[in-house]
Design a protein around this motif. Structure first.
Motif, PDB file in Angstrom:
ATOM      1  N   GLU A 163     -16.965   0.615  -1.160  1.00 17.88           N
ATOM      2  CA  GLU A 163     -17.554   0.316   0.147  1.00 17.88           C
ATOM      3  C   GLU A 163     -17.647   1.575   1.004  1.00 17.88           C
ATOM      4  O   GLU A 163     -18.671   1.821   1.661  1.00 17.88           O
ATOM      5  N   ALA A 164     -16.596   2.397   1.000  1.00 18.04           N
ATOM      6  CA  ALA A 164     -16.605   3.627   1.798  1.00 18.04           C
ATOM      7  C   ALA A 164     -17.685   4.593   1.323  1.00 18.04           C
ATOM      8  O   ALA A 164     -18.281   5.318   2.126  1.00 18.04           O
ATOM      9  N   TRP A 188      -5.237   3.091  -7.423  1.00 18.63           N
ATOM     10  CA  TRP A 188      -5.296   3.652  -6.073  1.00 18.63           C
ATOM     11  C   TRP A 188      -6.098   4.950  -6.094  1.00 18.63           C
ATOM     12  O   TRP A 188      -5.820   5.862  -6.868  1.00 18.63           O
ATOM     13  N   TYR A 239      -7.211   3.987  -1.272  1.00 20.34           N
ATOM     14  CA  TYR A 239      -8.256   2.977  -1.391  1.00 20.34           C
ATOM     15  C   TYR A 239      -8.065   2.193  -2.691  1.00 20.34           C
ATOM     16  O   TYR A 239      -7.814   2.779  -3.744  1.00 20.34           O
ATOM     17  N   ARG A 240      -8.238   0.890  -2.606  1.00 16.42           N
ATOM     18  CA  ARG A 240      -8.430   0.112  -3.821  1.00 16.42           C
ATOM     19  C   ARG A 240      -9.865   0.326  -4.301  1.00 16.42           C
ATOM     20  O   ARG A 240     -10.688   0.910  -3.587  1.00 16.42           O
ATOM     21  N   GLU A 291     -12.472  -1.644  -4.655  1.00  4.49           N
ATOM     22  CA  GLU A 291     -13.513  -2.219  -3.797  1.00  4.49           C
ATOM     23  C   GLU A 291     -13.636  -1.442  -2.488  1.00  4.49           C
ATOM     24  O   GLU A 291     -14.741  -1.251  -1.966  1.00  4.49           O
ATOM     25  N   GLU A 292     -12.508  -0.995  -1.948  1.00  4.24           N
ATOM     26  CA  GLU A 292     -12.530  -0.251  -0.689  1.00  4.24           C
ATOM     27  C   GLU A 292     -13.211   1.104  -0.859  1.00  4.24           C
ATOM     28  O   GLU A 292     -13.979   1.539   0.011  1.00  4.24           O
ATOM     29  N   LEU A 293     -12.935   1.770  -1.977  1.00  5.00           N
ATOM     30  CA  LEU A 293     -13.561   3.070  -2.220  1.00  5.00           C
ATOM     31  C   LEU A 293     -15.066   2.912  -2.389  1.00  5.00           C
ATOM     32  O   LEU A 293     -15.848   3.700  -1.842  1.00  5.00           O
ATOM     33  N   ARG A 297      -5.545   8.927   2.873  1.00  5.50           N
ATOM     34  CA  ARG A 297      -5.775   7.488   2.824  1.00  5.50           C
ATOM     35  C   ARG A 297      -5.869   7.006   1.380  1.00  5.50           C
ATOM     36  O   ARG A 297      -6.400   7.701   0.519  1.00  5.50           O
ATOM     37  N   ARG A 302       0.839  -1.186   0.000  1.00  6.36           N
ATOM     38  CA  ARG A 302       0.000   0.000   0.000  1.00  6.36           C
ATOM     39  C   ARG A 302       0.878   1.242   0.000  1.00  6.36           C
ATOM     40  O   ARG A 302       1.722   1.411   0.868  1.00  6.36           O
TER      41      ARG A 302
END
Length: 241
Positions: A28-29, A57, A21-22, A24-26, A19, A13
């Motif tokens: 979800e957020a 990213w 984010y990948r 999927e993470e973005l 921060r 990372r």
């Protein structure tokens, strides 16, 4: 073994001041499906991510843009209109056109462009994710890359003054939401008055708008006078839901 994999993941990372984010993470957020995020990216509603090989990213600026899109959609704007707003910012058009692009062509308010740090200074540490989301939902702010645009200098100054007096920003925003409902109702009353009695509604509304403002300012002034004098409000004057 799992611990070693976690360490390797953390090493992969990239180190950033914001921060990372990948995809999927973005998603979800932001509370949206991955396919929606990719659709926004294809429509150029979202700036391209930074890439390291095959990994995309994203950062907090992308998350803020997604929250702005969600707030504008909730207010009834189309993706086409949001794309126009985004393009206007990215092409460096005057921020004074923000109100027009948001469908607020009558607005006499002066938008204000701020860095996140300057916005935090205005509100003395109360710029939380929850308060920012509420501001976006009300249409008070929008994001422009690394900056934030507040649609009204007067509202910004009034809100920050209330916070300096000790009123929590969350309470200020909730009151703003309620004031919005009342002022929308007053605007509708004036528009109906004009439409009922005058021809060429649009021209008449534009011409007589200062009269509507004068009536509202006078009535609010007298209402505050009555409140300070201790008079009970007239029940017949209370708005009905």
């Amino acid at each position: 073994m799992a611990h070693e994999q976690q360490e390797q993941h953390e090493q992969q990372r990239p180190e950033q001041t914001v921060r990372a984010y990948r995809t999927e993470e973005l998603a979800e957020a932001a509370g949206i499906p991955v396919r929606t995020l990719r659709f926004y990216r294809e429509r150029k509603l979202l700036p391209p991510p930074r890439r390291e090989g095959r990994i995309a990213w994203y950062d907090d600026h992308h998350l803020a843009r997604l929250r702005t899109i969600a707030a504008l959609l909730e207010r009834g704007h189309t993706l086409g209109g949001i794309a126009e707003l985004t393009a206007a910012f990215e092409n460096g058009r005057d921020v004074g056109q923000l109100s027009e692009l948001l469908g607020m062509g009558w607005s006499e308010e002066t938008p204000v462009r701020l860095t996140p740090e300057a916005l935090a200074d205005y509100f003395e540490g109360e710029v939380t994710p929850e308060n920012l989301a509420a501001s976006l939902a009300l249409g008070y702010v929008a994001t422009d890359g690394d900056e934030i645009v507040h649609v009204s200098r007067r509202l910004l100054d009034a809100s920050s003054a209330l916070v300096r007096e000790g009123v929590p920003l969350a309470a200020v925003l909730e009151t703003g939401r309620q004031v919005r409902a009342h002022t929308d109702a007053m605007a509708k009353l004036f528009a109906e008055l004009v439409a009922t009695h005058l021809d060429d509604r649009e021209a008449a509304l534009a011409r007589l708008r200062p009269l509507a403002k004068s009536v509202v300012e006078a009535e609010l002034t007298m209402a505050m006078d009555r409140l300070l004098a201790g008079a009970e409000p007239d029940p017949d004057d209370q708005p009905r839901s």
